[in-house]
Structure formats: structure tokens, C-alpha cells
Design an enzyme around this catalytic site. Structure first.
Site, PDB file in Angstrom:
ATOM      1  N   HIS A   1       0.708  -1.165  -0.043  1.00  0.00           N
ATOM      2  CA  HIS A   1       0.160  -0.520  -0.200  1.00  0.00           C
ATOM      3  C   HIS A   1       0.523   1.074  -0.024  1.00  0.00           C
ATOM      4  O   HIS A   1       0.432   2.489   0.819  1.00  0.00           O
ATOM      5  CB  HIS A   1      -0.745   0.127   1.507  1.00  0.00           C
ATOM      6  CG  HIS A   1      -2.142  -1.249   1.453  1.00  0.00           C
ATOM      7  ND1 HIS A   1      -3.085  -0.864   0.271  1.00  0.00           N
ATOM      8  CD2 HIS A   1      -1.950  -2.244   2.015  1.00  0.00           C
ATOM      9  CE1 HIS A   1      -3.781  -2.275   0.940  1.00  0.00           C
ATOM     10  NE2 HIS A   1      -3.261  -2.632   2.047  1.00  0.00           N
TER      11      HIS A   1
ATOM     12  N   HIS B   1      -5.327  -4.210 -10.896  1.00  0.00           N
ATOM     13  CA  HIS B   1      -5.782  -4.088  -9.770  1.00  0.00           C
ATOM     14  C   HIS B   1      -7.947  -3.869  -9.307  1.00  0.00           C
ATOM     15  O   HIS B   1      -8.162  -3.423 -10.298  1.00  0.00           O
ATOM     16  CB  HIS B   1      -5.509  -2.662  -9.168  1.00  0.00           C
ATOM     17  CG  HIS B   1      -5.999  -1.861  -8.672  1.00  0.00           C
ATOM     18  ND1 HIS B   1      -6.652  -0.718  -7.796  1.00  0.00           N
ATOM     19  CD2 HIS B   1      -5.677  -2.341  -6.958  1.00  0.00           C
ATOM     20  CE1 HIS B   1      -7.042  -0.419  -6.579  1.00  0.00           C
ATOM     21  NE2 HIS B   1      -6.626  -1.587  -6.524  1.00  0.00           N
TER      22      HIS B   1
END
Ligand SMILES: O=C(O)[C@@H](O)[C@H](O)[C@H](O)CO
Ligand SMILES: [Mg+2]
Length: 379
Positions: A189, A288
Site C-alpha cells: 500500500h 487492480h
């Protein structure tokens, strides 16, 4: 096929909240799209209104042309926030095109390269034992690619070096428990600075992860050059980028192994160009998609048609079976996803349900993390 309306549909549904749109045309048809950036709802809803000024009245069949007018029509390039809004409109135009011609989208993209798309699901746990138990359950359901996050597990405090140690512990325990038949993916992240990212990647190497995702922040893709020289672990990045120009340094520098294209941030028109740039560098596309049924469908279509695909992200192992919003969606079977056998994106949602169950007040910034000293760190 004149475009008459861009309808925003922030919707709270069975399995989560989505920011969907419907692009309506003069002949009563509509195409569906999904916005990938939900953390700034006011900005993207505003961008959708701004883009509507450019798009309404245009011919929905001229998808590339509409893209050019959206991207360049405001003089300043429409990237990031506006790019996510653009992506949803572009996705809806491809859905409309398929419906108009009566063919599934993957047929418009060159036809199938594969029968189904390998997919990974999210794995969570509160401690090492819970990770292993939850992983075993997913493997029993037939999933072979499992993704978990680099966490401090002391929310909302995130201390990078502690998180690196904890996550390496989880990774090692999972590898020991599951053996080599299960692929392990770790999403960082963008939370680490280069020194800690190097430590994490190097120490992860013996456990053979499928990839380490977003170990570094995304502002300067050149940052990956240092990491690349210092680790052999496969790297994945790109979910925060909306254009080919943003992806270019990562691809041309051969700095990653998996391109995290998010079709709800890039759109299909731009996403397939990025995929082609990746192909020229033997880089695989790992879409994603911690998102809803529309982006999942778009991803399944593009991934069906692309030659260079590694794996598609799917948040939940069960898809939308029990979701009142989704009448038809992509087919999620253990370990894979494939488009429904319908024209366009092959997604049907209950539009009335979406209109009546607005999630406008439920979208917004994610939880905020802090270092122990009070300073900010990425969620
Ligand atoms: O790869 C992923 O699914 C994550 O990076 C999510 O996009 C992030 O947690 C924001 O929701
Ligand atoms: Mg990610």
C-alpha cells in the site's frame, strides 16, 4: 447513438459500496461504468459533471474520439481524480458498444486468449494463526492465489519496522503451512520508505512470494530503480495511475514485473494501451480490482482478450451471489473469474435499487494511520 446523460450511482449494496455510473443514449440504451477512486467522492462526482458538459451530445460509438475530448477538452490533462471519472465513462461506452453490436466485450478486444482468468482473493487475519486458518479455508474452496497486506496490526498506529517484521512472520508461517502450491501476494500500500522496502523485499525472497505490491510511494516511479537493483523479488505497481504517461517510466525501465492496471482508473481505451506497452517489455498485467461488479466484469473481459495476464484481483471469494443490486455479474469460481455470456460487459444491475440505496454519504477517505510519534502514514 447520441449521449444524453451521465447518471452517477453511488450505491450501498449487499457486499459493499460502489461508485457506479450509467451513460444513457437518445435511443433509450445505457452502458455501465465504475469509478475506481472512492476516497474523494465530491471531486470525482464533480469531475463527472464537468465531463458531462464535454460528452453529452457526442456519438457514443466514437469511443477513442470521446476519450481524446475528455482527456484534453479541459485544457489541463484529465488525470488522477478526473481520470477516474473519465475511466467510468469510457467503460460505459465499451459496454454500450458491445450491447449495440450484440457481442461480449472480449470479442471486440480481439477474442479470447484464455478460457477463464486466474484470480486472487484477499486474506485477512488478526494474528499468525488466524492467517493460516483463513488461508486453509480459502485453499479448500479452491483458491490458489492469496493476497494479504503489510500491516502493523496495531491500528491505527503503523510502525514500519514492526510491520515489516510482523508481515515477514505471517509470510513465513503461510509458506510453511501451505507449501509451494499456493501463491502468496503481499500488498504494501505504498507505506514504506526505500530502506524498509529493501529490507522487506530481500527478507521476503526466501519465501517465494508471487509479487510484492506497491512497496514504495507512487509519485516518482524512478524510485523503483533503487529497489530493483537491491532485490530479486517480483514487483507489482500501478493502481494509482490513470494514464500511459504515468505508467511509462515503470514499463520502459523494466522496473516492475506486474502492471497493476485498474480499469476503473484508466478506462478500457487507455488500459489496453498500457497493457500493450507492458507486453513489449514482457511485463504481465495483474488488474487492480478491489471494486464492484462493473469493474470486475470489465477486467474479466480485457484479461480474457489480453495475451499478457498474470492474475486478476477479486475482493471476495463468493462474488455477488447474494447481492440485491447485481442481477447478472461476472462468474466467479474458485480461483478464477470469467465474463458472463452476454453482450457488452455482461453486467445487469437493478437500477431502481441503485437509485434508492445511495451511498453518497458512505464514500470518503479511508481510515487514517499514524506513526507512534503522531506523524501521518498511508492507509
Ligand atoms: O490493491 C488493493 O486492492 C489495495 O491497494 C486497495 O486499492 C487499497 O487498499 C485501497 O482500497
Ligand atoms: Mg494495492
Amino acid at each position: 447513438m447520441k449521449i444524453t446523460e451521465i447518471e452517477s450511482l453511488p450505491v450501498a449494496a449487499g457486499a459493499g459500496t460502489y461508485l457506479l455510473i450509467a451513460v444513457h443514449t437518445a435511443d433509450g440504451a445505457h452502458g455501465l461504468g465504475e469509478v475506481g477512486m472512492r476516497s474523494r467522492p465530491g471531486t470525482v462526482l464533480g469531475a463527472l459533471r464537468d465531463l458531462a458538459d464535454i460528452v453529452i451530445g457526442q456519438d457514443a460509438n466514437r469511443i477513442e474520439h470521446v476519450w481524446q475530448t475528455m482527456y484534453r477538452g479541459g485544457f489541463f490533462p484529465a488525470d488522477r481524480d478526473a481520470g477516474a471519472a473519465m475511466a467510468a465513462i469510457d467503460m460505459a461506452l465499451w459496454d454500450l458498444r458491445g450491447k449495440t453490436l450484440g457481442v461480449p466485450l472480449y470479442e471486440l478486444l480481439g477474442g479470447p486468449c484464455r478460457d477463464q482468468v486466474p484470480a486472487y482473493v484477499h486474506l485477512r487475519g488478526t494474528d499468525v494463526e488466524a492467517y493460516v486458518d483463513n488461508a486453509r479455508r480459502l485453499v479448500e474452496l479452491g483458491w490458489s492465489h492469496l493476497r494479504f497486506s503489510l500491516d502493523g496490526r496495531t491500528d491505527p498506529i503503523f510502525e514500519p519496522r514492526q510491520a515489516v517484521r510482523d508481515t515477514l512472520g505471517v509470510l513465513g508461517a503461510l509458506r510453511d503451512a501451505l507449501g509451494d502450491g499456493v501463491e502468496l501476494l503481499i500488498d504494501v500500500h505504498t507505506r514504506l520508505d526505500p530502506a524498509d522496502a529493501v529490507t522487506f523485499c530481500r527478507e521476503a525472497e526466501p519465501f517465494r512470494p508471487y509479487f510484492v505490491e506497491d512497496p514504495l510511494r507512487s509519485e516518482d516511479p524512478g524510485l523503483y530503480r533503487t529497489l530493483r537493483e537491491r532485490t530479486g523479488v517480483p514487483l507489482a505497481a500501478g493502481e494509482q495511475y490513470t494514464t500511459k504517461w504515468a505508467f511509462r517510466p515503470l514499463l520502459e525501465g523494466d522496473l516492475i514485473d506486474h502492471a497493476r492496471i485498474d480499469l476503473a482508473n484508466t478506462g478500457i481505451t487507455e488500459g489496453r494501451k498500457i497493457a500493450a506497452m507492458a507486453e513489449a517489455h514482457h511485463i504481465q498485467v495483474a488488474t487492480h480490482n478491489p471494486l464492484g461488479p462493473v469493474c470486475s466484469a470489465a477486467s474479466a473481459h480485457l484479461n480474457t482478450a489480453l495475451p499478457n495476464v498474470s492474475v486478476q484481483e477479486q475482493l471476495r471469494p463468493h462474488g455477488w451471489d447474494d447481492d440485491p443490486l447485481v442481477e447478472v455479474g461476472p462468474v466467479i469460481a474458485a480461483g478464477s473469474v470469467r465474463p458472463a455470456d452476454l453482450a457488452g460487459l455482461g453486467v445487469q444491475i437493478d437500477l431502481d435499487y441503485a437509485r434508492k440505496n445511495s451511498a453518497a454519504d458512505r464514500l470518503g477517505p479511508p481510515p487514517q494511520y499514524r506513526r507512534a510519534d503522531g506523524s501521518f502514514t498511508n492507509w
